[in-house]
Design a protein around this motif. Structure first.
Motif, mmCIF file in Angstrom:
data_model
loop_
_atom_site.group_PDB
_atom_site.id
_atom_site.type_symbol
_atom_site.label_atom_id
_atom_site.label_comp_id
_atom_site.label_asym_id
_atom_site.label_seq_id
_atom_site.Cartn_x
_atom_site.Cartn_y
_atom_site.Cartn_z
ATOM 1 N N ALA A 1 64.340 11.982 14.429
ATOM 2 C CA ALA A 1 64.377 11.437 15.789
ATOM 3 C C ALA A 1 63.723 12.373 16.796
ATOM 4 N N ASP A 2 63.241 13.510 16.284
ATOM 5 C CA ASP A 2 62.609 14.501 17.154
ATOM 6 C C ASP A 2 63.575 14.960 18.254
ATOM 7 N N ALA A 3 64.827 15.133 17.850
ATOM 8 C CA ALA A 3 65.854 15.502 18.837
ATOM 9 C C ALA A 3 65.878 17.001 19.106
ATOM 10 N N ILE A 4 65.323 17.781 18.165
ATOM 11 C CA ILE A 4 65.407 19.242 18.307
ATOM 12 C C ILE A 4 64.046 19.804 18.726
ATOM 13 N N THR A 5 64.072 20.611 19.764
ATOM 14 C CA THR A 5 62.851 21.291 20.219
ATOM 15 C C THR A 5 63.118 22.785 20.126
ATOM 16 N N PHE A 6 62.185 23.489 19.474
ATOM 17 C CA PHE A 6 62.404 24.913 19.249
ATOM 18 C C PHE A 6 61.216 25.707 19.763
ATOM 19 N N GLY A 7 61.470 26.871 20.304
ATOM 20 C CA GLY A 7 60.375 27.720 20.757
ATOM 21 C C GLY A 7 60.886 28.918 21.531
ATOM 22 N N ASP A 8 59.964 29.526 22.264
ATOM 23 C CA ASP A 8 60.285 30.739 23.007
ATOM 24 C C ASP A 8 60.700 30.374 24.435
ATOM 25 N N LEU A 9 61.936 30.667 24.746
ATOM 26 C CA LEU A 9 62.451 30.323 26.074
ATOM 27 C C LEU A 9 61.800 31.163 27.175
ATOM 28 N N ASN A 10 61.199 32.266 26.774
ATOM 29 C CA ASN A 10 60.523 33.129 27.760
ATOM 30 C C ASN A 10 59.102 32.690 28.039
ATOM 31 N N ASN A 11 58.595 31.776 27.219
ATOM 32 C CA ASN A 11 57.189 31.390 27.345
ATOM 33 C C ASN A 11 57.063 30.055 28.100
#
Lengths: 264, 449, 52
Positions: A194-204
């Motif tokens: 469902a593409d419910a999770i988004t992951f990455g760098d919170l500082n970017n």
């Protein structure tokens, strides 16, 4: 040597999109060699780095509503890296990495005192009550980049740290200074249909996760975006997993309010 | 048969009777050892602990025995540092009880950890920010102190004492015992406090979390204070039980009353602080986390307000008020009642600060999880009790634990009552059957636990 | 535990914690060493001190 800018990996999970299918749990177990037993009826003995909770608004039909809440390790920063579990570990077997914001677990160092489990309010830390036993042939499909844990140690979600290592290696081999957003994604993020999770760098600011959460770093990382919340915000754990829901009752279930309501 | 080993001037039961009692205690001990081996060989799946209860009965037992063993450091502090000379008549037993409690705590910890062979990591890879590290270091170091304090007692056995080196060693150790006692008090302050800090620093667990004073949470001071207050009560209780089993007086009333008086005032000050702490936590700390007091005491089958009232009022204020009064201390019934309540109170405090902390749901969408120990956990918790009974039996029989025993129980009643304690006769060892310790572990169990 | 273990950092917390620990252990160790040596010496001298 060039000083690398500190990253802060985190997630935004859209609870309005989550269907509770459990793909994230399965992908996590496969990616991280999470052990299981033949009889998993007692969930309190299960090891599941990612767990999906079922939330209900407690109302009768036709107002009844449910919501599924996937819960990985929240990778709390606390105040200055003092996450609830890291500072209590007597043997320095867990660490808060200020370069990535990831709370690690060193399995070969852990001696199984379980103090970190007592410290974690999210129940993300799990103990290996049994030795891992894989069905015949299944050991062939284990992920060679993740060590298998033995009985008697604590384990937890690592944000698939091995993928970060591999992404860095690949970037280095390709002559790039830094990794791209898509180079490092957790197994649960990629598995979610469902593409419910988004992951990455919170500082970017270029990363989608930053744009979704808009964390206020001067205010303990609280989300500035509408309809976003973090679990148990009042405890001061400063987690890096943000939840999104348009439903007020879901957002209310993210923290305890009984004392606040009583005061009002 | 073993007359030559028994201290002069005192009577002990016949050897077969002693061995029968010892055998009974060993049966319980072996049961515990069997369960311990199961845990070591098969792992902690032998327990009823789970991912909600990372800490359970063992950690409670650990904290409880350490609190109860606090009588050793505090009596030592009073005797050697404050100068309460009268307490020399009970210090030996306080040290023995402390030695049993602390060695038991170390054994329980060795069973409790998931990878026992890595137990040394806590020392080698020490994280000095962790309360558990502080506990491990100070507890182990204090155990060395207790060994040092117990050693002269062993060396005072009639036969060992005949060896000049051992006799001189005992003499020298007595000479500088104040130094050891001061070191013990220093170490105890930190490990008792750190045990309190174990729950107090958990800012993710609002039931245990407490505000900080200096660098320590308030529970740091409460645990030290309660151990100093209730530890001596446990020493008194075990002394009284030993007297009841031995059917003779072993320590004079004035000694017991002095210790009870100090303990009473310590308890009163402790329970005032504990009450203030509870109120502050209920109206300030917990609400700041969004939780009302009712959250911790409702919606579950076990933890109600009764547990708070039992701990603070019935097992806190009541024994404190009994022990600060002259009448309360002199009356045997109220004295027994007060020390039993104090022991229950401090044990209950350790229980809630371990198990209730984990039982209370923190995330709003999860429920209370209750726990009942497996037989392996029960057996391994009773194991130290059996071990304690055995050590007390052997020590009581062969070592001069109670300096006033001979004076209080002259072998030949008409003989000079003012005689030196060691001026007794050897001949009467088999004369009179005494019931001392014949019941083995049975009667000592609750108190030792 | 020792300065040569790789987690060791020479900061204030380590110095206070390990300083207090080794101070206490040293007192116990030195105290026992004194007692044993003096007992050996006294025994060699043939004295039998009375501690009762």
């Amino acid at each position: 040597m060039k000083h690398e800018k500190a990253k802060k990996f985190g997630m935004v999970i859209d609870l309005d999109k989550c269907t509770g299918c459990g793909s994230c749990m399965v992908a996590c177990m496969a990616e991280n060699n999470v052990p299981f037993r033949e009889d998993e009826t007692d969930k309190l003995l299960s090891v599941a780095w990612m767990r999906v909770y079922k939330l209900t608004n407690g109302k009768p039909f036709p107002d009844a509503d449910i919501c599924y809440l996937p819960r990985p390790c929240q990778h709390c920063e606390g105040h200055h890296g003092h996450s609830p579990c890291v500072s209590v570990c007597p043997a320095t077997a867990t660490d808060y990495d200020t370069r990535t914001g990831i709370v690690s677990q060193i399995y070969a160092r852990c001696f199984g005192c379980r103090y970190c489990m007592a410290a974690c309010p999210y129940h993300v830390r799990l103990f290996n009550w049994y030795d891992p036993v894989w069905p015949d042939g299944m050991e062939q499909s284990l992920n060679p980049d993740v060590s298998v844990r033995m009985r008697g140690v604590v384990e937890k979600c690592s944000f698939c740290i091995q993928r970060y290592q591999m992404a860095k290696d690949r970037a280095y081999m390709e002559g790039r200074e830094d990794i791209e957003e898509e180079d490092y994604q957790t197994a649960c993020t990629q598995a979610c249909p469902a593409d419910a999770i988004t992951f990455g760098d919170l500082n970017n600011p270029h990363h989608k996760v930053h744009q979704l959460a808009r964390p206020d770093h001067r205010n303990g990382g609280k989300p500035r975006a509408k309809n976003l919340f973090r679990l148990l915000e009042r405890l001061g754990t400063n987690p890096k997993v943000y939840y999104k829901s348009s439903r007020e009752w879901v957002r209310n279930l993210g923290d305890n309010h009984d004392a606040i309501q009583e005061k009002a | 048969m073993d007359t030559a080993l028994i201290p002069k001037g005192v009577k002990r039961c016949p050897l077969p009777q002693f061995l029968a009692g010892l055998g009974a205690a060993h049966v319980v001990l072996l049961w515990g050892v069997f369960a311990m081996l199961l845990c070591w060989l098969k792992g902690l799946n032998q327990t009823n602990m789970n991912n909600a209860y990372g800490f359970a009965m063992w950690i409670w037992a650990d904290r409880a025995v350490i609190a109860l063993g606090g009588g050793a450091f505090f009596t030592g502090f009073l005797r050697y540092i404050v100068g309460k000379d009268k307490l020399k008549y009970i210090i030996n037993y306080a040290v023995l009880i402390g030695f049993i409690c602390y060695s038991s705590a170390l054994l329980i910890l060795a069973i409790d950890i998931g990878q026992p062979l890595r137990g040394w990591f806590i020392f080698w890879h020490a994280n000095v920010h962790s309360m558990l590290t502080e506990v491990a270091f100070c507890l182990t170091a204090y155990f060395f102190v207790l060994c040092v304090e117990y050693l002269p007692l062993v060396l005072e056995n009639r036969q060992i004492d005949k060896v000049p080196f051992f006799h001189n060693l005992t003499h020298n150790m007595h000479e500088i015992m104040a130094v050891f006692a001061a070191t013990g008090a220093f170490l105890s302050f930190f490990h008792q406090g750190s045990l309190g800090g174990v729950a107090g620093v958990l800012f993710g667990r609002p039931f245990g979390f407490r505000e900080h004073i200096l660098i320590w949470p308030f529970t740091f001071f409460l645990f030290t204070w309660s151990a100093a207050a209730c530890g001596p009560c446990f020493t008194i209780l075990i002394t009284k039980i030993t007297e009841a089993i031995a059917r003779k007086k072993l320590v004079k009333d004035d000694v017991i009353e002095l210790l009870a008086k100090i303990s009473g005032w310590m308890m009163l000050t402790y329970i005032i602080a504990k009450t203030i702490d509870t109120i502050y936590w209920a109206v300030v700390t917990a609400p700041s986390k969004g939780l009302a007091l009712s959250h911790f005491y409702t919606n579950n089958a076990l933890y109600g307000y009764w547990i708070l009232i039992l701990e603070v009022v019935i097992c806190g204020w009541v024994p404190a008020l009994i022990l600060i009064t002259d009448k309360g201390r002199k009356n045997q019934f109220t004295l027994w009642l007060a020390v039993i309540l104090a022991v229950i109170g401090v044990s209950l405090n350790r229980w809630v600060m371990v198990l209730q902390v984990l039982a209370v749901p923190v995330m709003p969408f999860i429920k209370w999880v209750l726990y009942f120990p497996s037989w392996q956990e029960v057996a391994t918790t009773i194991l130290p009790v059996a071990y304690g009974v055995i050590l007390i039996m052997i020590s009581y029989r062969y070592l001069p634990i109670f300096p006033q025993e001979a004076e209080l129980n002259p072998l030949e009643p008409p003989a000079l009552p003012e005689d030196e304690p060691e001026a007794g006769e050897e001949a009467a060892q088999e004369a009179e059957v005494q019931e001392d310790q014949k019941t083995g572990e049975g009667d000592l169990q609750p108190a030792e636990a | 535990m020792f300065p040569f273990s790789f987690e060791w950092i020479w900061d204030m917390v380590h110095m206070v914690f390990h300083g207090a620990l080794w101070y206490a252990l040293s007192i116990i160790g030195m105290g026992m060493t004194y007692c044993i040596i003096k007992a050996a010496y006294d025994s060699a001298q043939g004295s039998k001190g009375d501690h009762h």
